[in-house]
Design an enzyme around this catalytic site. Structure first.
Site, PDB file in Angstrom:
ATOM      1  N   TYR A  67      47.795  73.553  72.581  1.00  0.00           N
ATOM      2  CA  TYR A  67      47.618  75.192  72.798  1.00  0.00           C
ATOM      3  C   TYR A  67      48.873  75.483  74.037  1.00  0.00           C
ATOM      4  O   TYR A  67      49.706  76.608  73.426  1.00  0.00           O
ATOM      5  CB  TYR A  67      46.470  75.436  73.623  1.00  0.00           C
ATOM      6  N   ASN A 122      47.747  88.919  68.079  1.00  0.00           N
ATOM      7  CA  ASN A 122      46.504  88.293  69.041  1.00  0.00           C
ATOM      8  C   ASN A 122      45.866  87.244  68.492  1.00  0.00           C
ATOM      9  O   ASN A 122      45.385  86.253  69.188  1.00  0.00           O
ATOM     10  CB  ASN A 122      45.504  89.774  69.092  1.00  0.00           C
ATOM     11  N   LYS A 161      51.772  78.590  73.452  1.00  0.00           N
ATOM     12  CA  LYS A 161      51.896  79.968  74.352  1.00  0.00           C
ATOM     13  C   LYS A 161      53.034  79.889  75.135  1.00  0.00           C
ATOM     14  O   LYS A 161      53.626  81.003  75.443  1.00  0.00           O
ATOM     15  CB  LYS A 161      50.590  79.878  75.334  1.00  0.00           C
TER      16      LYS A 161
HETATM   17  N1  LIG Z   1      39.667  84.024  75.997  1.00  0.00           N
HETATM   18  C1  LIG Z   1      40.720  83.603  76.862  1.00  0.00           C
HETATM   19  O1  LIG Z   1      40.315  83.265  77.849  1.00  0.00           O
HETATM   20  C2  LIG Z   1      41.879  83.736  76.562  1.00  0.00           C
HETATM   21  C3  LIG Z   1      43.103  83.258  77.926  1.00  0.00           C
HETATM   22  C4  LIG Z   1      44.365  83.688  77.366  1.00  0.00           C
HETATM   23  C5  LIG Z   1      44.989  83.914  76.261  1.00  0.00           C
HETATM   24  N2  LIG Z   1      44.093  84.235  75.339  1.00  0.00           N
HETATM   25  C6  LIG Z   1      44.524  84.685  73.860  1.00  0.00           C
HETATM   26  O2  LIG Z   1      43.965  85.769  73.298  1.00  0.00           O
HETATM   27  C7  LIG Z   1      43.904  85.855  71.913  1.00  0.00           C
HETATM   28  C8  LIG Z   1      42.649  86.301  71.638  1.00  0.00           C
HETATM   29  O3  LIG Z   1      41.621  85.505  71.780  1.00  0.00           O
HETATM   30  P1  LIG Z   1      40.153  85.651  72.161  1.00  0.00           P
HETATM   31  O4  LIG Z   1      39.922  85.125  73.790  1.00  0.00           O
HETATM   32  O5  LIG Z   1      39.581  87.131  71.738  1.00  0.00           O
HETATM   33  O6  LIG Z   1      39.495  84.539  71.138  1.00  0.00           O
HETATM   34  P2  LIG Z   1      38.257  84.695  69.892  1.00  0.00           P
HETATM   35  O7  LIG Z   1      38.433  83.133  69.461  1.00  0.00           O
HETATM   36  O8  LIG Z   1      37.257  85.264  70.258  1.00  0.00           O
HETATM   37  O9  LIG Z   1      39.485  85.532  68.679  1.00  0.00           O
HETATM   38  C9  LIG Z   1      40.383  84.837  68.241  1.00  0.00           C
HETATM   39  C10 LIG Z   1      40.552  85.436  66.905  1.00  0.00           C
HETATM   40  O10 LIG Z   1      41.660  84.914  65.999  1.00  0.00           O
HETATM   41  C11 LIG Z   1      41.174  84.545  64.559  1.00  0.00           C
HETATM   42  N3  LIG Z   1      42.025  83.673  64.131  1.00  0.00           N
HETATM   43  C12 LIG Z   1      41.871  82.322  64.153  1.00  0.00           C
HETATM   44  N4  LIG Z   1      42.792  81.493  63.406  1.00  0.00           N
HETATM   45  C13 LIG Z   1      43.501  82.507  62.595  1.00  0.00           C
HETATM   46  C14 LIG Z   1      44.429  82.572  61.633  1.00  0.00           C
HETATM   47  N5  LIG Z   1      45.032  81.549  61.023  1.00  0.00           N
HETATM   48  N6  LIG Z   1      44.644  83.844  61.057  1.00  0.00           N
HETATM   49  C15 LIG Z   1      44.102  85.054  61.542  1.00  0.00           C
HETATM   50  N7  LIG Z   1      43.146  84.923  62.436  1.00  0.00           N
HETATM   51  C16 LIG Z   1      42.943  83.995  62.966  1.00  0.00           C
HETATM   52  C17 LIG Z   1      39.776  84.157  64.983  1.00  0.00           C
HETATM   53  O11 LIG Z   1      38.783  84.100  63.636  1.00  0.00           O
HETATM   54  C18 LIG Z   1      39.290  84.926  65.975  1.00  0.00           C
HETATM   55  O12 LIG Z   1      38.550  86.174  65.377  1.00  0.00           O
HETATM   56  C19 LIG Z   1      44.410  84.593  71.694  1.00  0.00           C
HETATM   57  O13 LIG Z   1      45.679  84.519  71.244  1.00  0.00           O
HETATM   58  C20 LIG Z   1      44.021  83.533  72.680  1.00  0.00           C
HETATM   59  O14 LIG Z   1      44.799  82.553  72.562  1.00  0.00           O
HETATM   60  C21 LIG Z   1      42.585  84.061  75.334  1.00  0.00           C
END
Ligand SMILES: NC(=O)c1ccc[n+]([C@@H]2O[C@H](COP(=O)([O-])OP(=O)(O)OC[C@H]3O[C@@H](n4cnc5c(N)ncnc54)[C@H](O)[C@@H]3O)[C@@H](O)[C@H]2O)c1
Length: 246
Positions: free
Chosen positions: A152, A87, A156
């Site tokens: 990004y 994630n 993905k």
């Molecule tokens: N929020 C959105 O709109 C959205 C949409 C599509 C996909 N996503 C994907 O969902 C996933 C979760 O994202 P989110 O929305 O909860 O964002 P978020 O930023 O709240 O959480 C992401 C987490 O990843 C951690 N992280 C970053 N770099 C890291 C590393 N090198 N090692 C370990 N942890 C690390 C961060 O510290 C953070 O806690 C991500 O892969 C994101 O790309 C998010």
């Protein structure tokens, strides 16, 4: 009634906040033991709130040695690994001409290399266990084209492709690999990237279902793919974007 993840052991990366933290809470509520990992210190508190069913480790997903330590610690604490939710992710949108090589590589390291290393690290323990489920968090940006997020988006799409290849390769070992494709979900990733209230409203008006997603909208599909309920599902892409990609 038994939880849908009763007896399962899961590793969830990026679990200090946002979707990962929500998934960890839901997994424990469904009966799983969970190793939460993140580069952020807050992951320790996130696990502490979940009691004896959870542990936490500081973990950079782009570091292979740290992955091996996470897997070893999970097996030591809970006896096995059934589920990996890849994630962790970063998102720093920019037009192509303003995307630096450093930013491109940073996205690659976390979102793509980190996912590969995670899958690699859990294969042997999952094989030893007779199978497992890997859930890779991709994005709508791993299914379609969007402007101003080339770094990004490329990671993905790689997540989507790696999922299909790994699903084929690992099927003989009963290891299932699927990807999740959220649309815009309200988490610190979006609010932190300048997603203020006006921006959110503007985006919501473009979503056929008329709203931005919540972490609740993602957690159920993740539980389904992680659990035995999806025993015949591998290599699939599950989209929850309010119809944006239609
Ligand atoms: N929020 C959105 O709109 C959205 C949409 C599509 C996909 N996503 C994907 O969902 C996933 C979760 O994202 P989110 O929305 O909860 O964002 P978020 O930023 O709240 O959480 C992401 C987490 O990843 C951690 N992280 C970053 N770099 C890291 C590393 N090198 N090692 C370990 N942890 C690390 C961060 O510290 C953070 O806690 C991500 O892969 C994101 O790309 C998010």
């Amino acid at each position: 009634m038994a939880g849908r993840l009763e007896g399962k052991v899961a590793i969830i990366t990026g679990a200090a906040q946002g979707q990962g933290a929500h998934e960890a809470r839901a997994f424990v509520a469904e009966g799983a033991k969970v190793m939460l990992t993140d580069v952020r210190d807050e992951v320790i508190d996130a696990a502490r709130e979940l009691g004896n069913s959870a542990r936490a480790m500081k973990h950079d997903v782009s570091d292979e040695d740290q992955w091996n330590a996470v897997v070893a610690e999970t097996v030591a604490a809970f006896g096995k690994v059934d589920i990996l939710v890849n994630n962790a992710g970063i998102f720093a949108p920019n037009p192509i001409t303003e995307t630096t090589k450093e930013s491109y590589i940073a996205h690659f390291n976390v979102n793509q290399l980190g996912m590969f290393l995670g899958m690699k690290a859990v294969i042997e323990p999952m094989k030893a266990n007779g199978g497992g489920s890997i859930v890779n968090i991709s994005s709508g940006a791993g299914q379609r084209g969007y402007p101003d997020m080339i770094a990004y988006l490329s990671t993905k799409w790689a997540a989507s492709g790696m999922t299909k290849g790994a699903a084929r390769e690992l099927a003989p070992f009963k290891i299932r690999v699927n990807s999740i494709h959220p649309g815009l979900i309200e988490t610190p990733m979006i609010t932190g990237a300048g997603g203020d209230a006006d921006f959110m409203k503007e985006i919501a008006s473009t979503v056929p279902l008329g709203k931005i997603g919540k972490t609740d909208d993602v957690v159920e599909p993740v539980i389904y793919l992680a659990s035995d309920l999806s025993g015949y599902v591998t290599g699939s892409q599950m989209t929850m974007d309010g119809g944006t990609g239609l």
